[in-house]
Motif scaffolding. Structure first.
Motif, PDB file in Angstrom:
ATOM      1  N   CYS A  98     -16.360 -38.262 -10.428  1.00 18.75           N
ATOM      2  CA  CYS A  98     -15.532 -37.894  -9.366  1.00 18.75           C
ATOM      3  C   CYS A  98     -15.629 -36.929  -9.268  1.00 18.75           C
ATOM      4  CB  CYS A  98     -15.324 -38.540  -8.932  1.00 18.75           C
ATOM      5  SG  CYS A  98     -13.664 -37.943  -7.047  1.00 18.75           S
ATOM      6  N   PRO A 103      -7.645 -36.587  -9.437  1.00 20.72           N
ATOM      7  CA  PRO A 103      -7.733 -38.363  -8.854  1.00 20.72           C
ATOM      8  C   PRO A 103      -7.108 -38.788  -8.620  1.00 20.72           C
ATOM      9  CG  PRO A 103      -7.871 -37.753 -11.131  1.00 20.72           C
ATOM     10  CD  PRO A 103      -7.113 -36.296 -10.739  1.00 20.72           C
ATOM     11  N   CYS A 104      -7.380 -39.456  -7.757  1.00 23.54           N
ATOM     12  CA  CYS A 104      -6.348 -40.774  -7.501  1.00 23.54           C
ATOM     13  C   CYS A 104      -6.039 -41.729  -7.855  1.00 23.54           C
ATOM     14  CB  CYS A 104      -7.252 -41.663  -5.657  1.00 23.54           C
ATOM     15  SG  CYS A 104      -7.813 -40.398  -4.813  1.00 23.54           S
ATOM     16  N   PHE A 163      -5.419 -44.723  -8.449  1.00 23.09           N
ATOM     17  CA  PHE A 163      -5.836 -45.562  -8.936  1.00 23.09           C
ATOM     18  C   PHE A 163      -7.285 -45.461  -9.470  1.00 23.09           C
ATOM     19  CE2 PHE A 163      -6.808 -44.999  -4.909  1.00 23.09           C
ATOM     20  CZ  PHE A 163      -8.263 -45.451  -4.846  1.00 23.09           C
ATOM     21  N   THR A 217     -12.509 -44.518 -11.756  1.00 29.10           N
ATOM     22  CA  THR A 217     -13.808 -43.577 -11.563  1.00 29.10           C
ATOM     23  C   THR A 217     -13.941 -41.865 -12.583  1.00 29.10           C
ATOM     24  OG1 THR A 217     -14.643 -44.128 -10.025  1.00 29.10           O
ATOM     25  CG2 THR A 217     -15.590 -41.981 -10.377  1.00 29.10           C
ATOM     26  N   PRO A 218     -13.258 -41.036 -12.766  1.00 22.97           N
ATOM     27  CA  PRO A 218     -12.784 -39.903 -13.347  1.00 22.97           C
ATOM     28  C   PRO A 218     -12.451 -40.281 -14.817  1.00 22.97           C
ATOM     29  CG  PRO A 218     -11.044 -39.821 -11.179  1.00 22.97           C
ATOM     30  CD  PRO A 218     -11.779 -41.243 -11.644  1.00 22.97           C
ATOM     31  N   GLU A 249     -20.105 -42.789  -6.733  1.00 18.01           N
ATOM     32  CA  GLU A 249     -18.668 -42.682  -6.051  1.00 18.01           C
ATOM     33  C   GLU A 249     -17.880 -42.106  -4.854  1.00 18.01           C
ATOM     34  OE1 GLU A 249     -16.796 -45.409  -6.915  1.00 18.01           O
ATOM     35  OE2 GLU A 249     -18.118 -45.842  -8.808  1.00 18.01           O
ATOM     36  N   GLU A 252      -7.447 -46.989   1.329  1.00 18.18           N
ATOM     37  CA  GLU A 252      -6.491 -47.631  -0.154  1.00 18.18           C
ATOM     38  C   GLU A 252      -4.998 -48.265   0.125  1.00 18.18           C
ATOM     39  OE1 GLU A 252      -8.604 -46.937  -1.929  1.00 18.18           O
ATOM     40  OE2 GLU A 252      -9.918 -45.360  -1.488  1.00 18.18           O
ATOM     41  N   LYS A 255      -7.007 -36.671  -0.313  1.00 17.73           N
ATOM     42  CA  LYS A 255      -8.132 -37.602   0.213  1.00 17.73           C
ATOM     43  C   LYS A 255      -8.365 -37.472   2.157  1.00 17.73           C
ATOM     44  CE  LYS A 255      -9.266 -41.573  -1.170  1.00 17.73           C
ATOM     45  NZ  LYS A 255     -10.336 -43.127  -1.491  1.00 17.73           N
TER      46      LYS A 255
HETATM   47  S1  SF4 Z   1     -10.566 -42.776  -5.257  1.00 18.60           S
HETATM   48 FE1  SF4 Z   1     -12.723 -41.853  -4.017  1.00 18.60          FE
HETATM   49  S2  SF4 Z   1     -12.428 -39.491  -4.083  1.00 18.60           S
HETATM   50 FE2  SF4 Z   1     -10.595 -40.365  -5.770  1.00 18.60          FE
HETATM   51  S3  SF4 Z   1     -10.574 -40.245  -7.286  1.00 18.60           S
HETATM   52 FE3  SF4 Z   1     -11.899 -42.205  -6.952  1.00 18.60          FE
HETATM   53  S4  SF4 Z   1     -13.769 -41.929  -6.880  1.00 18.60           S
HETATM   54 FE4  SF4 Z   1     -12.694 -39.755  -6.637  1.00 18.60          FE
END
Ligand code: SF4
Length: 452
Positions: free
Chosen positions: A191, A196-197, A199, A202-203, A237, A291, A299
């Motif tokens: 992502c 990035p979010c 928590f 993924t990144p 993701e 979240e 986002k």
């Molecule tokens: S929660 Fe979703 S939008 Fe936010 S960094 Fe993770 S994958 Fe990307």
């Protein structure tokens, strides 16, 4: 009167009848001599969940060949018959992996997945190669010099679903009956959300958005047609972060026109024309991350509007939410949090909700704030259903109960049943919550009057 000899003969006869003509010694002997010596075994830690599983990601890494197997049960193997163990390790499977690796030849073990990517040093003793990030070319990857190597992705292969029984796929989603077939596919990894979010891991695993070529997606979807899936989960993701997501969806829907599709997306990537297109292309549900409702996420600035557009176009809303255990300690704080959460459910009217306890991941913005609360003994609790940031076991149990209870209250409310959809449909969502109800009602009796 029976003689000893007669009794022994009878015993032997009974044994032969039970085990056929082979004695255990013969069975073992034949098994050993006919077992090829060059096997490649794929394993996932923690082991595959037989009730809630999906195709394990290790299937994308396993190479071609009849000597390749996927072991769902993470059994012990005879090292003499194995050339390579390919192990995918998630943080909650670390303990199980270490115990398994200690009984095997570590010079044949390759590890990859989230945990080896973020904590490669934890695997030095248990593997000869530690692969970081996504990988689908295992031979190219392990040929690289050094113990810790970057995974190589060339998109040439289709996951080895032939080594897996698709009937183990089971998803808790609206409208899916237990026997309906569900399959999953990745069209991208990672992502590119900036920042990035706070928590999200993924990144950390894949900081760039890595899209598979359209031909690779088409090849894999063609291989899925044989299963006649009723549902298909796009596991990306953030599917709609890809500029060409429409073409990807057209490929999937074109080859599987009767299959209901669901996917993850972030609200900031969605506009009404996009949702109209998705509805036309078989998308029946989108998973959006609500979240932690006490935090503002970039986002989610347009979340309410996006959910309205989804409803206008007949697409169901799946909202996952995060409960930070530190924010719900004590009756007042807990009530305040869940009152706010229930208000959001009433505003957004999602067809599905799913609660997760906060799990701080190394490398995320939240890690610096929480690392002092996490020790390796907590790794096995990285299942999002255990509030391991809290040490007191009674408080933990109460928190687990309340997270379940508020979701149950929502699904069984007049509001949900009159305005959203009927809950009691016998789909996997309904059946799973009945199971949880049984599980938690017993817990409730036990803990209600116990003070921490
Ligand atoms: S929660 Fe979703 S939008 Fe936010 S960094 Fe993770 S994958 Fe990307």
């Amino acid at each position: 009167m029976k003689t000893n000899e007669q009794t022994n003969k009878q015993k032997k006869g009974a044994k032969m009848a039970t085990y056929g003509v082979k004695t255990w010694r013969k069975v073992d002997f034949y098994e050993v001599i006919k077992t090829p010596k060059d096997q490649i075994i794929g394993l996932s830690f923690p082991r595959s969940d037989l009730n809630l599983g999906l195709e394990p990601s290790i299937l994308s890494v396993l190479p071609d060949g009849d000597n390749v197997h996927y072991d769902m049960k993470n059994r012990d193997h005879n090292d003499c018959n194995v050339q390579l163990y390919l192990c995918s390790v998630y943080i909650s499977g670390m303990e199980e992996f270490v115990s398994w690796a200690q009984r095997h030849d570590t010079s044949k073990i390759v590890v990859g997945g989230y945990h080896p990517t973020t904590f490669p040093e934890d695997f030095e003793r248990y593997a000869f190669k530690i692969v970081q990030g996504p990988c689908d070319d295992i031979w190219g990857t392990i040929k690289q010099p050094g113990k810790v190597v970057k995974g190589i992705v060339n998109h040439k292969r289709v996951p080895r679903r032939d080594l897996y029984d698709i009937k183990y796929n089971q998803q808790i989603i609206p409208d899916k009956k237990p026997k309906d077939v569900v399959v999953s596919i990745n069209t991208s990894q990672g992502c590119a959300m900036k920042p990035p979010c706070d928590f999200c891991c993924t990144p950390i695993m894949c900081p760039i958005l890595l899209s598979r070529p359209l031909e690779a997606v088409e090849k894999e979807v063609r291989s899925l047609v044989q299963y006649k899936p009723k549902f298909l989960f796009i596991r990306d993701e953030n599917f709609t972060m890809q500029k060409d997501w429409t073409e990807r969806l057209q490929i999937i829907h074109g080859l599987l026109p009767k299959t209901k599709i669901y996917l993850f997306a972030s609200a900031n990537t969605l506009k009404e024309p996009a949702l109209q297109e998705m509805a036309k292309q078989g998308v029946y549900m989108i998973c959006l991350g609500l979240e932690d409702i006490t935090v503002e996420y970039t986002k989610n600035r347009t979340l309410d509007q996006v959910v309205r557009w989804m409803k206008n176009n007949g697409i169901m809303t799946y909202l996952s939410f995060i409960v930070n255990p530190h924010k719900v300690i004590g009756r007042e704080a807990g009530k305040d949090f869940y009152d706010k959460l229930m208000s959001r459910f009433h505003e957004l009217a999602p067809e599905m909700v799913c609660g997760n306890f906060l799990m701080p991941f190394r490398g995320t913005a939240l890690w610096d704030q929480y690392y002092a609360f996490v020790s390796p003994e907590d790794y096995k609790f990285y299942d999002s259903k255990t509030p391991f940031l809290i040490r007191n076991p009674i408080v933990r149990e109460k928190m687990q109960f309340f997270m379940f209870w508020y979701q149950w209250k929502y699904y069984t409310s007049d509001f949900y049943n009159n305005n959203v959809r009927k809950f009691e449909t016998g789909d996997t969502l309904h059946l799973r919550f009945l199971e949880l109800y049984d599980q938690f009602s017993a817990k409730y009796q036990k803990i209600w009057n116990v003070r921490p």
